[in-house]
Design a protein around this motif. Structure first.
Motif, short mmCIF file in Angstrom:
data_model
loop_
_atom_site.label_atom_id
_atom_site.label_comp_id
_atom_site.label_asym_id
_atom_site.label_seq_id
_atom_site.Cartn_x
_atom_site.Cartn_y
_atom_site.Cartn_z
N LYS A 2 7.75 3.53 -2.59
CA LYS A 2 8.43 2.75 -1.55
C LYS A 2 7.46 2.34 -0.44
CE LYS A 2 12.98 4.77 -2.23
NZ LYS A 2 14.04 5.61 -1.65
N ARG A 56 4.21 1.93 -0.78
CA ARG A 56 3.32 0.93 -1.35
C ARG A 56 4.01 -0.44 -1.40
NH1 ARG A 56 1.49 3.43 -5.90
NH2 ARG A 56 -0.19 4.29 -4.68
N GLN A 57 5.29 -0.48 -1.80
CA GLN A 57 6.02 -1.74 -1.84
C GLN A 57 6.18 -2.35 -0.44
OE1 GLN A 57 9.67 -0.70 -3.77
NE2 GLN A 57 8.93 -1.26 -5.81
N SER A 58 6.50 -1.51 0.52
CA SER A 58 6.65 -1.99 1.90
C SER A 58 5.32 -2.51 2.44
CB SER A 58 7.16 -0.88 2.81
OG SER A 58 8.44 -0.49 2.43
N GLN A 117 2.80 -3.68 0.64
CA GLN A 117 2.47 -4.92 -0.06
C GLN A 117 3.27 -6.09 0.52
OE1 GLN A 117 3.22 -3.95 -4.15
NE2 GLN A 117 1.12 -3.31 -4.53
N ARG A 118 4.53 -5.88 0.80
CA ARG A 118 5.36 -6.92 1.39
C ARG A 118 4.84 -7.30 2.78
NH1 ARG A 118 10.42 -4.68 2.39
NH2 ARG A 118 10.46 -4.17 0.20
N TYR A 119 4.47 -6.30 3.57
CA TYR A 119 3.94 -6.56 4.91
C TYR A 119 2.64 -7.37 4.82
CZ TYR A 119 1.41 -5.79 9.23
OH TYR A 119 0.68 -5.98 10.38
N TRP A 146 1.61 -9.30 2.38
CA TRP A 146 1.90 -10.64 1.88
C TRP A 146 2.45 -11.54 2.99
CZ3 TRP A 146 0.55 -13.84 -1.64
CH2 TRP A 146 1.36 -14.92 -1.98
N ILE A 147 3.39 -11.03 3.77
CA ILE A 147 3.95 -11.80 4.88
C ILE A 147 2.88 -12.08 5.92
CG2 ILE A 147 5.57 -11.67 6.83
CD1 ILE A 147 7.47 -10.15 4.93
N ARG A 148 2.03 -11.09 6.19
CA ARG A 148 0.96 -11.26 7.18
C ARG A 148 -0.03 -12.34 6.74
NH1 ARG A 148 0.92 -10.80 12.21
NH2 ARG A 148 -1.12 -10.47 13.03
#
Length: 168
Positions: free
Chosen positions: A80, A82-84, A86-88, A90-92
């Motif tokens: 979880k 790692r997924q968070s 990666q999402r952060y 990507w958005i950044r």
């Protein structure tokens, strides 16, 4: 890029005369100032390396856990996290690319030399929390200041519009 316009700029000779006057008044030799700058740069690079090592150590932490039950439980949490993360990231990256492209347009409209370089540095520096955007806003200011075709309002616009974009 025409470097001759910067070399013959009256603003450069005025700035150099102020720097010589500052050095003679303060009594601080140039080598001391250069050593302070070197210390700041080396400290920043060491800090960056330390953060990278810490990140890799935290990633490898999930491999060295105790029992199988603890590993299963912590791997779920690690997944979880790692997924968070990666999402952060990507958005950044997307947000920084957007801001960098908008800064490029601003500098092109203001006719700032090396607009693409400053936009790319904006993209990179946006990943540094709190001070990265400020550094990216201040980077082109010396170049705009030394440009003999620019005036004070161009310097203010060169700082104001990217700063406003970063704050939105």
């Amino acid at each position: 890029l025409d470097f001759d316009k910067y070399a013959t700029s009256p603003k450069l000779t005025e700035a150099l005369s102020h720097f010589d006057r500052l050095q003679s008044v303060s009594g601080i030799p140039m080598q001391v100032l250069l050593s302070i700058v070197d210390l700041v740069i080396s400290s920043a690079s060491r800090l960056l390396l330390m953060v990278l090592f810490l990140a890799f150590m935290l990633i490898g932490l999930s491999d060295s856990l105790g029992s199988a039950a603890e590993q299963d439980r912590s791997l779920g949490v690690a997944s979880k996290v790692r997924q968070s993360l990666q999402r952060y990231v990507w958005i950044r990256v997307l947000l920084s690319a957007f801001v960098g492209s908008q800064v490029w347009w601003i500098y092109v409209l203001l006719e700032v030399d090396m607009a693409f370089l400053f936009a790319f540095l904006t993209f990179l520096l946006n990943h540094i929390p709190h001070i990265g955007y400020l550094m990216s806003v201040l980077l082109p200011v010396p170049l705009v200041f030394l440009d003999p075709t620019k005036n004070f309002s161009n310097i203010i616009a060169c700082m104001w519009w990217p700063l406003l974009l970063h704050l939105l």
